[in-house]
Design an enzyme around this catalytic site. Structure first.
Site, PDB file in Angstrom:
ATOM      1  N   HIS A 210     -37.517  18.086   1.289  1.00 48.93           N
ATOM      2  CA  HIS A 210     -36.806  17.548   0.133  1.00 48.93           C
ATOM      3  C   HIS A 210     -35.914  16.388   0.514  1.00 48.93           C
ATOM      4  CE1 HIS A 210     -37.831  21.092  -2.409  1.00 48.93           C
ATOM      5  NE2 HIS A 210     -38.043  20.050  -3.171  1.00 48.93           N
ATOM      6  N   ARG A 317     -50.906  21.779  -7.864  1.00 48.83           N
ATOM      7  CA  ARG A 317     -51.239  22.851  -6.905  1.00 48.83           C
ATOM      8  C   ARG A 317     -50.255  24.002  -7.141  1.00 48.83           C
ATOM      9  NH1 ARG A 317     -52.259  18.068  -3.342  1.00 48.83           N
ATOM     10  NH2 ARG A 317     -54.321  18.318  -2.438  1.00 48.83           N
ATOM     11  N   ARG A 353     -54.120  23.900 -11.476  1.00 48.34           N
ATOM     12  CA  ARG A 353     -55.136  24.631 -10.721  1.00 48.34           C
ATOM     13  C   ARG A 353     -54.653  26.056 -10.464  1.00 48.34           C
ATOM     14  NH1 ARG A 353     -56.825  22.297  -4.951  1.00 48.34           N
ATOM     15  NH2 ARG A 353     -54.859  23.267  -4.349  1.00 48.34           N
ATOM     16  N   GLU A 455     -65.694  21.074  -4.255  1.00 52.09           N
ATOM     17  CA  GLU A 455     -65.176  20.913  -2.895  1.00 52.09           C
ATOM     18  C   GLU A 455     -65.962  21.724  -1.875  1.00 52.09           C
ATOM     19  OE1 GLU A 455     -61.034  22.066  -2.765  1.00 52.09           O
ATOM     20  OE2 GLU A 455     -61.339  23.796  -4.043  1.00 52.09           O
ATOM     21  N   ASN A 478     -60.988  16.492   0.192  1.00 53.46           N
ATOM     22  CA  ASN A 478     -60.419  17.030   1.440  1.00 53.46           C
ATOM     23  C   ASN A 478     -61.268  18.199   1.950  1.00 53.46           C
ATOM     24  OD1 ASN A 478     -58.446  15.308   0.607  1.00 53.46           O
ATOM     25  ND2 ASN A 478     -57.023  16.895  -0.039  1.00 53.46           N
ATOM     26  N   ASP A 479     -61.535  19.138   1.061  1.00 52.38           N
ATOM     27  CA  ASP A 479     -62.348  20.280   1.486  1.00 52.38           C
ATOM     28  C   ASP A 479     -63.827  19.931   1.521  1.00 52.38           C
ATOM     29  OD1 ASP A 479     -60.689  22.462   2.169  1.00 52.38           O
ATOM     30  OD2 ASP A 479     -60.081  22.616   0.074  1.00 52.38           O
ATOM     31  N   ARG A 489     -60.004  20.649   8.638  1.00 52.64           N
ATOM     32  CA  ARG A 489     -59.202  19.480   8.248  1.00 52.64           C
ATOM     33  C   ARG A 489     -57.832  19.454   8.901  1.00 52.64           C
ATOM     34  NH1 ARG A 489     -58.225  20.932   1.831  1.00 52.64           N
ATOM     35  NH2 ARG A 489     -56.182  19.983   1.929  1.00 52.64           N
ATOM     36  N   CYS A 526     -59.696  14.143  -6.849  1.00 54.53           N
ATOM     37  CA  CYS A 526     -58.278  14.421  -6.618  1.00 54.53           C
ATOM     38  C   CYS A 526     -57.970  14.685  -5.149  1.00 54.53           C
ATOM     39  CB  CYS A 526     -57.777  15.558  -7.501  1.00 54.53           C
ATOM     40  SG  CYS A 526     -58.638  17.107  -7.207  1.00 54.53           S
TER      41      CYS A 526
END
Ligand code: PEP
Ligand code: MG
Length: 599
Positions: A210, A317, A353, A455, A478-479, A489, A526
């Site tokens: 953060h 996510r 998701r 994915e 990514n996947d 990954r 995405c």
């Protein structure tokens, strides 16, 4: 003075300056005099007390919690005077800290520990936080691991209030100071007034922290995780912070200062240019409009998505709901969060998701019921886990259904590998909707669109079968790359093989696009590929019109799109798809980009 003497002097200057590397988490250049912030470690000793004093120690802890809550509320009121996006970011963050002090696992755990082991409260806080950190770390998830930092910050606040050590502020600093510290909490950072502070660097901290988010919101150049920073620097040293490259230079020579002043000016010019872009549409030179959306991991990032001109949230996510807790988030809690996102986006679509949990990322309350997977990447995870544990899926679907009344919400399913899984979720969605209706809960007129992540290579190859059951596709590169090329990954040893331009990956993407377009079904990307300007001509040329990415990448991708000609990009994508050699594919793409940029 002769020229060779001058260059000798410059060499000596260069030799005297110390260059240190860290993580550039907030871009830009700061040049100023060092202010060394007070050390972050608080002295805590361990002591035990007799049984008769348990209640007194618990009250002392309860008082520290109450003081901390008061401080956070005060800080929140103060933060509301900051620039708009920073005020919102910090507001969300302080809300998260407030939640961590309100009947949380942390507070309950410390209280019970004091009663059980008769240990002093400050040490109980330390032990509890280490345990929470350990359980997060064992999930081996970069995102969750980064959240440990927030819990530590809250813990430090509690300890400070227990040992009654007051906070220091930066209000007395001269203009343009550069703060150097071993560690800075987001709350420390929130107190930095950009009028007085030019930037900061710390020895610890991560990109996802953060502190990094707040630095970006305030527009303060920042470098974190700089080993040995405080050994090399002293108060009032001149310092350069390069938050773009992740470099800190202590005692820069005049030549270096001049070089970085020029870079600072160039950065300011580019920033003004990108700021103008935020308001412009993402449209190609020949008039094709592209939708650019944001991926979001935490509600705190919502203002950043809006500030960067996101036209929707292409991927939320929802795993963030597991932050700092050992129970499952309830339907009501999830509804409150999803609804806030939907309302915050003011009519733009929000794609949430369902939990992408599993493998090492197992939710604590479920861990007793699930066997240790032999191969987590291929095991009971994501939609498979949700379908087997309706305690996960049903409240989530209920929350999504309710939030869909507040604006356009779409439901996205991770790791789908066959059409049966989509059917099962649709049935669950209808069942949950009937149940809510019986309870008299307000529902949207139509069920929200149900989409699937493409994915898994099998999902891409069977995209036509999935398209018959789904309402939209979102390609998770990514996947998809990980599973297609059999490359973990997160394993650095095989990172050199992780190549988005591998023909196998591109063919799978093309396959999915074709299956979607035959049905006139929306499709987006995405994964990280969507956020890299370099890939934009290829993805658009293959037929994609919707890209979702880290909000900070939106202006740069938009800039590239605005320099493209869609007809030419389509032709180039076709030429690329005829190639089988990765190097040739990269060359064709890079040439095209260079040409587009030269227009
Ligand atoms: C992906 O796999 O590309 C994706 C977007 O999902 P995640 O990175 O959360 O696995
Ligand atoms: Mg994924």
């Amino acid at each position: 003075m002769r020229i060779d003497e001058l260059s000798t002097l410059a060499d000596q200057g260069a030799a005297a300056e110390r260059r240190l590397k860290g993580l550039g988490v907030s871009p830009g250049i700061a040049i100023g005099l060092a202010h060394i912030a007070e050390g972050g470690d608080l002295p805590v000793r361990e002591s035990h007390f007799p049984e008769t004093e348990i209640d007194a120690e618990r009250s002392r802890f309860a008082e520290a919690v109450a003081v901390s809550l008061r401080q956070l509320r005060k800080l929140k009121a103060k933060a509301s005077g900051l620039p708009e996006s920073a005020a919102e970011e910090i507001g969300y963050l302080l809300d998260a800290h407030l939640a961590m002090l309100s009947n949380s696992r942390l507070v309950r755990g410390v209280d019970q520990r004091i009663a059980r082991t008769r240990i002093n409260a400050e040490r109980a806080v330390e032990i509890e936080i280490d345990e929470i950190a350990e359980s997060f770390a064992s999930m081996r998830d970069a995102y969750l691991a980064a959240r440990i930092e927030d819990i530590r910050v809250v813990g430090k606040r509690l300890i400070r209030n227990l040992i009654k050590k007051p906070y220091v502020t930066y209000s007395g600093l001269g203009e343009g100071a550069v703060i150097l510290a071993d560690e800075l909490s987001p709350a420390d950072t929130a107190l930095m007034d950009p009028q007085h502070v030019a930037g900061f660097a710390t020895e610890f901290g991560g990109v996802q922290s953060h502190t990094a988010i707040v630095a970006r919101a305030l527009g303060l150049p920042a470098v974190l995780a700089v080993p040995g920073l405080l050994e090399h620097a002293a108060a009032d040293d001149r310092v350069v912070i390069d938050g773009t490259e992740g470099t800190v230079i202590i005692g820069p020579c005049p030549q270096t200062i001049a070089e970085y002043q020029a870079r600072r000016d160039a950065f300011a010019r580019e920033w003004r240019h990108l700021a103008r872009l935020r308001k412009l549409p993402a449209v190609t030179r020949d008039g094709v409009e592209i939708t650019l959306e944001a991926n979001l991991e935490l509600p705190v990032e919502l203002p950043q998505a809006l500030a960067n001109g996101a036209m929707g949230l292409g991927l939320v996510r929802s795993e963030f709901l597991y932050m700092n807790r050992d129970d499952l988030p309830s339907e009501d809690e999830q509804y409150a969060i999803f609804s806030a996102l939907v309302r915050g986006m003011e009519g733009r679509p929000v794609t949430v998701r369902t939990f992408d949990l599993g493998g090492e990322k197992i939710a604590r309350p479920l861990s007793e019921h699930i066997a240790e997977p032999a191969n987590p990447a291929l095991g009971l995870r994501a939609i498979r886990l949700s379908l087997q544990h309706r305690r996960l899926l049903d409240p989530q679907l209920g929350a999504m259904l309710r939030a869909a009344c507040d604006g356009p919400l779409r439901i996205l399913l991770p790791m789908i590998s066959n059409a049966g899984e989509i059917r099962q979720v649709r049935e669950a969605l209808e069942r949950v909707a009937r149940r809510l209706k019986r309870r008299g809960v307000r529902l949207p007129q139509a069920l929200p669109p149900l989409g699937v992540m493409i994915e898994v290579p099998g999902a891409a190859l069977a995209a036509d079968a999935l398209a018959a059951e789904a309402d939209f596709f979102a390609i998770g590169t990514n996947d998809l790359i990980q599973y297609t090329l059999a490359i973990d990954r997160s394993d650095e040893q095989v990172a050199y093989l992780y190549n988005p331009l591998h023909p196998a990956v591109l063919r799978l993407i093309q396959f999915a696009i074709e299956a979607a377009s035959r049905r006139g079904m929306p499709i987006s990307v995405c994964g990280e590929m969507a956020g890299e300007p370099r890939f934009a001509p290829l993805l658009l040329g293959l037929g994609l019109r919707n890209l979702s990415m880290n909000p900070r990448n939106i202006p740069r991708v938009k800039q590239r799109i605005r320099s493209l000609d869609m007809v030419a990009a389509t032709r180039r994508a076709r030429a690329i798809m005829d190639q089988s050699d990765t190097a040739r594919i990269a060359a064709l793409l890079d040439d095209f980009n260079t040409l587009a940029l030269s227009h």
